[in-house]
Design an enzyme around this catalytic site. Structure first.
Site, PDB file in Angstrom:
ATOM      1  N   THR A 132       0.828  -1.203   0.000  1.00  0.00           N
ATOM      2  CA  THR A 132       0.000   0.000   0.000  1.00  0.00           C
ATOM      3  C   THR A 132       0.866   1.258   0.000  1.00  0.00           C
ATOM      4  O   THR A 132       2.009   1.222   0.482  1.00  0.00           O
ATOM      5  CB  THR A 132      -0.898  -0.015   1.259  1.00  0.00           C
ATOM      6  OG1 THR A 132      -1.399   1.297   1.502  1.00  0.00           O
ATOM      7  CG2 THR A 132      -0.127  -0.424   2.513  1.00  0.00           C
ATOM      8  N   ASP A 133       0.293   2.354  -0.476  1.00  0.00           N
ATOM      9  CA  ASP A 133       1.021   3.627  -0.399  1.00  0.00           C
ATOM     10  C   ASP A 133       1.104   4.140   1.039  1.00  0.00           C
ATOM     11  O   ASP A 133       1.875   5.059   1.330  1.00  0.00           O
ATOM     12  CB  ASP A 133       0.376   4.678  -1.323  1.00  0.00           C
ATOM     13  CG  ASP A 133      -1.087   4.979  -1.006  1.00  0.00           C
ATOM     14  OD1 ASP A 133      -1.661   4.345  -0.092  1.00  0.00           O
ATOM     15  OD2 ASP A 133      -1.676   5.851  -1.688  1.00  0.00           O
ATOM     16  N   GLU A 134       0.312   3.539   1.948  1.00  0.00           N
ATOM     17  CA  GLU A 134       0.301   4.037   3.328  1.00  0.00           C
ATOM     18  C   GLU A 134       1.643   3.828   4.027  1.00  0.00           C
ATOM     19  O   GLU A 134       1.924   4.457   5.036  1.00  0.00           O
ATOM     20  CB  GLU A 134      -0.833   3.377   4.129  1.00  0.00           C
ATOM     21  CG  GLU A 134      -2.174   3.615   3.471  1.00  0.00           C
ATOM     22  CD  GLU A 134      -3.359   3.380   4.386  1.00  0.00           C
ATOM     23  OE1 GLU A 134      -3.205   3.467   5.603  1.00  0.00           O
ATOM     24  OE2 GLU A 134      -4.435   3.091   3.848  1.00  0.00           O
ATOM     25  N   TYR A 157      -1.536  -0.456  11.003  1.00  0.00           N
ATOM     26  CA  TYR A 157      -1.703  -1.189   9.736  1.00  0.00           C
ATOM     27  C   TYR A 157      -0.527  -0.909   8.806  1.00  0.00           C
ATOM     28  O   TYR A 157       0.115  -1.834   8.282  1.00  0.00           O
ATOM     29  CB  TYR A 157      -3.022  -0.773   9.062  1.00  0.00           C
ATOM     30  CG  TYR A 157      -3.097  -1.143   7.594  1.00  0.00           C
ATOM     31  CD1 TYR A 157      -3.152  -2.469   7.187  1.00  0.00           C
ATOM     32  CD2 TYR A 157      -3.093  -0.148   6.602  1.00  0.00           C
ATOM     33  CE1 TYR A 157      -3.207  -2.805   5.826  1.00  0.00           C
ATOM     34  CE2 TYR A 157      -3.142  -0.482   5.249  1.00  0.00           C
ATOM     35  CZ  TYR A 157      -3.197  -1.804   4.868  1.00  0.00           C
ATOM     36  OH  TYR A 157      -3.244  -2.127   3.531  1.00  0.00           O
ATOM     37  N   LYS A 161       2.388  -3.475   7.281  1.00  0.00           N
ATOM     38  CA  LYS A 161       2.634  -3.680   5.848  1.00  0.00           C
ATOM     39  C   LYS A 161       4.078  -3.299   5.501  1.00  0.00           C
ATOM     40  O   LYS A 161       4.734  -3.960   4.686  1.00  0.00           O
ATOM     41  CB  LYS A 161       1.659  -2.844   5.005  1.00  0.00           C
ATOM     42  CG  LYS A 161       0.211  -3.290   5.059  1.00  0.00           C
ATOM     43  CD  LYS A 161      -0.025  -4.676   4.482  1.00  0.00           C
ATOM     44  CE  LYS A 161       0.174  -4.742   2.990  1.00  0.00           C
ATOM     45  NZ  LYS A 161      -0.180  -6.102   2.466  1.00  0.00           N
TER      46      LYS A 161
HETATM   47  N1  NAD Z   1      -7.988  -2.023  -0.231  1.00  0.00           N
HETATM   48  C1  NAD Z   1      -7.079  -1.147  -0.618  1.00  0.00           C
HETATM   49  O1  NAD Z   1      -7.409  -0.014  -0.943  1.00  0.00           O
HETATM   50  C2  NAD Z   1      -5.627  -1.569  -0.712  1.00  0.00           C
HETATM   51  C3  NAD Z   1      -4.712  -0.662  -1.274  1.00  0.00           C
HETATM   52  C4  NAD Z   1      -3.368  -1.065  -1.422  1.00  0.00           C
HETATM   53  C5  NAD Z   1      -2.968  -2.301  -0.991  1.00  0.00           C
HETATM   54  N2  NAD Z   1      -3.880  -3.153  -0.425  1.00  0.00           N
HETATM   55  C6  NAD Z   1      -3.405  -4.474   0.003  1.00  0.00           C
HETATM   56  O2  NAD Z   1      -4.026  -5.419  -0.843  1.00  0.00           O
HETATM   57  C7  NAD Z   1      -4.269  -6.617  -0.126  1.00  0.00           C
HETATM   58  C8  NAD Z   1      -5.735  -6.994  -0.209  1.00  0.00           C
HETATM   59  O3  NAD Z   1      -6.515  -5.943   0.326  1.00  0.00           O
HETATM   60  P1  NAD Z   1      -8.097  -6.026   0.370  1.00  0.00           P
HETATM   61  O4  NAD Z   1      -8.613  -4.643   0.419  1.00  0.00           O
HETATM   62  O5  NAD Z   1      -8.573  -6.943  -0.688  1.00  0.00           O
HETATM   63  O6  NAD Z   1      -8.307  -6.692   1.795  1.00  0.00           O
HETATM   64  P2  NAD Z   1      -9.540  -7.553   2.349  1.00  0.00           P
HETATM   65  O7  NAD Z   1      -9.561  -7.278   3.812  1.00  0.00           O
HETATM   66  O8  NAD Z   1     -10.768  -7.319   1.546  1.00  0.00           O
HETATM   67  O9  NAD Z   1      -9.088  -9.062   2.073  1.00  0.00           O
HETATM   68  C9  NAD Z   1      -8.056  -9.674   2.789  1.00  0.00           C
HETATM   69  C10 NAD Z   1      -8.195 -11.170   2.616  1.00  0.00           C
HETATM   70  O10 NAD Z   1      -7.112 -11.791   3.335  1.00  0.00           O
HETATM   71  C11 NAD Z   1      -7.644 -12.872   4.060  1.00  0.00           C
HETATM   72  N3  NAD Z   1      -6.806 -13.107   5.252  1.00  0.00           N
HETATM   73  C12 NAD Z   1      -6.667 -12.280   6.333  1.00  0.00           C
HETATM   74  N4  NAD Z   1      -5.846 -12.848   7.227  1.00  0.00           N
HETATM   75  C13 NAD Z   1      -5.436 -14.027   6.699  1.00  0.00           C
HETATM   76  C14 NAD Z   1      -4.570 -15.060   7.145  1.00  0.00           C
HETATM   77  N5  NAD Z   1      -3.944 -14.991   8.330  1.00  0.00           N
HETATM   78  N6  NAD Z   1      -4.377 -16.127   6.344  1.00  0.00           N
HETATM   79  C15 NAD Z   1      -4.996 -16.225   5.142  1.00  0.00           C
HETATM   80  N7  NAD Z   1      -5.858 -15.292   4.688  1.00  0.00           N
HETATM   81  C16 NAD Z   1      -6.058 -14.194   5.450  1.00  0.00           C
HETATM   82  C17 NAD Z   1      -9.051 -12.458   4.447  1.00  0.00           C
HETATM   83  O11 NAD Z   1      -9.860 -13.578   4.763  1.00  0.00           O
HETATM   84  C18 NAD Z   1      -9.489 -11.717   3.200  1.00  0.00           C
HETATM   85  O12 NAD Z   1     -10.087 -12.592   2.272  1.00  0.00           O
HETATM   86  C19 NAD Z   1      -3.797  -6.366   1.301  1.00  0.00           C
HETATM   87  O13 NAD Z   1      -2.488  -6.895   1.417  1.00  0.00           O
HETATM   88  C20 NAD Z   1      -3.772  -4.870   1.410  1.00  0.00           C
HETATM   89  O14 NAD Z   1      -2.790  -4.441   2.342  1.00  0.00           O
HETATM   90  C21 NAD Z   1      -5.192  -2.800  -0.270  1.00  0.00           C
END
Ligand code: NAD
Length: 356
Positions: A132-134, A157, A161
């Site tokens: 993430t950009d965070e 968070y 990350k």
């Molecule tokens: N949502 C955003 O805007 C955003 C932006 C940049 C990066 N990201 C990154 O992208 C990735 C996905 O984000 P998202 O928004 O889809 O998140 P989300 O919370 O919708 O999905 C996360 C998934 O990971 C699974 N999970 C959590 N803990 C787990 C574990 N211990 N073992 C196996 N599975 C596990 C959950 O069940 C869920 O299905 C993350 O790594 C997040 O940091 C998200």
């Protein structure tokens, strides 16, 4: 060719699995199915025969190793994470466990799996750390993050990350693993768990609840449609250079209050309030998030010029379709309510007591 997607039952992971599946690529999903997951996110795939879901915690090293041995993947897309900043403020420990320890478990299993590959397979293998950009902290009024920006995470968070990203980089260097990193801005689109701003706003609006906006709503985020992000992840695995970082962005800077206003205007058009007034009247400015970063922005020129990926979704169209998707999918929304009642979380204790 088989690839592994961790977190494939979540918001971004399921968008990625759908794209890979449509392209005829065999995918093995590892997902613990936490509150944020929804197995329905993976329903109605074009090619269900090409997808397998393992309900497994990425911290469970023996199970992860078993899945690697069975699947023989050519790439790992690592998305599994605890992903909500407000929850990390209430309880950081699960974030350390999944995001840091879980990433280290996956990387260690990857190291050992790669050691058993022949030179050709090892040369083609990729591990993508999705971040993430965070991790870069906050920007002032101008400028944008790029691949050389220093890590300065401000929330638990973001810190978890950032730690995972450092493990990924360290594994690439120490074990000569073909690891790549991506850092992306705020995603929007279908299937996002309704604790995040856009689905929370839509669902609160149509159920007559107030629409909480943190502080004065002036925080700026760089928004991207989830399908554009998923396409970027595929492009980086296909054409990125190992050990490189690529920032993923759509030049979609917007203030939170403007996003909420836009969602209200879209709802006014497609699902007018019975009293004919605007949903914007339900907006309520609430206590700001502790440590809330003011502004994020992404310079996506490296991924655009080196890899040839460009975001394709215009934000007005993307938001309109997103609003419509939540209106058309009440079952998804009802399911999320079982684990989250859309109450405010992530306030430090004094504020929490005041609001109780
Ligand atoms: N949502 C955003 O805007 C955003 C932006 C940049 C990066 N990201 C990154 O992208 C990735 C996905 O984000 P998202 O928004 O889809 O998140 P989300 O919370 O919708 O999905 C996360 C998934 O990971 C699974 N999970 C959590 N803990 C787990 C574990 N211990 N073992 C196996 N599975 C596990 C959950 O069940 C869920 O299905 C993350 O790594 C997040 O940091 C998200």
């Amino acid at each position: 060719m088989t690839v592994i997607v961790t977190g494939g039952a979540g918001f971004i992971g399921s968008a990625l699995v759908r794209q890979l599946n449509t392209l005829g690529i065999s995918v093995v999903t590892i997902d613990k199915l936490t509150y944020a997951a929804n197995p329905d996110n993976l329903a109605n795939l074009a090619r269900p025969d090409l997808h397998r879901l393992h309900q497994v915690d990425i911290c469970d090293a023996p199970s992860v190793r078993r899945i690697f041995a069975e699947a023989r993947p050519s790439a790992i897309y690592h998305l599994a994470a605890e992903s909500h900043v407000d929850r990390s403020i209430d309880d950081p420990v699960p974030f350390v466990r999944t995001n840091v320890e879980g990433s280290a478990v996956l990387l260690t299993a990857t190291r050992d799996y790669c050691a058993g590959l022949d030179a050709t397979a090892r040369g083609q293998f990729r591990f993508l750390q999705v971040s993430t950009d965070e991790v870069y902290g906050e920007l002032g009024a101008s400028g944008a993050f790029d691949e050389n920006s220093p890590y300065r995470p401000n929330s638990p968070y973001a810190a978890s990350k950032a730690a995972a990203d450092h493990f990924a980089r360290a594994f690439a260097r120490t074990y000569d693993l073909p690891v790549l990193l991506t850092n992306c801005g705020n995603n929007y689109g279908p299937r996002q768990f309704p604790e995040k701003l856009i689905p929370l706003t839509i669902l609160n609006a149509v159920t007559g609840k107030r629409l909480p906006v943190y502080g004065a709503g002036r925080q700026v985020r760089d928004w991207i449609h989830v399908d554009d992000h998923a396409a970027a992840l595929r492009a980086v695995v296909a054409r990125g250079r190992p050990r490189e970082t690529y920032l993923v962005g759509a030049r979609g800077e917007m203030r939170n209050i403007d996003i909420v206003q836009k969602v209200c205007a879209l709802l006014d058009a497609v699902r007018p309030r019975p009293d004919g007034r605007s949903y914007a009247e339900q907006i309520e400015f609430v206590t700001d998030r502790p440590g809330h970063d003011e502004r994020y922005a992404i310079d996506p020129r490296k991924i655009e010029s080196e890899i040839g990926w460009h975001a394709e979704t215009a934000v007005d169209r993307g938001l309109r379709e997103t609003v419509q998707w939540y209106l058309d999918n009440p079952a998804f929304c009802a399911r999320s309510e079982v684990s989250y009642d859309r109450r405010r979380i992530g306030l430090i204790s004094d504020d929490r007591e005041k609001r109780a």
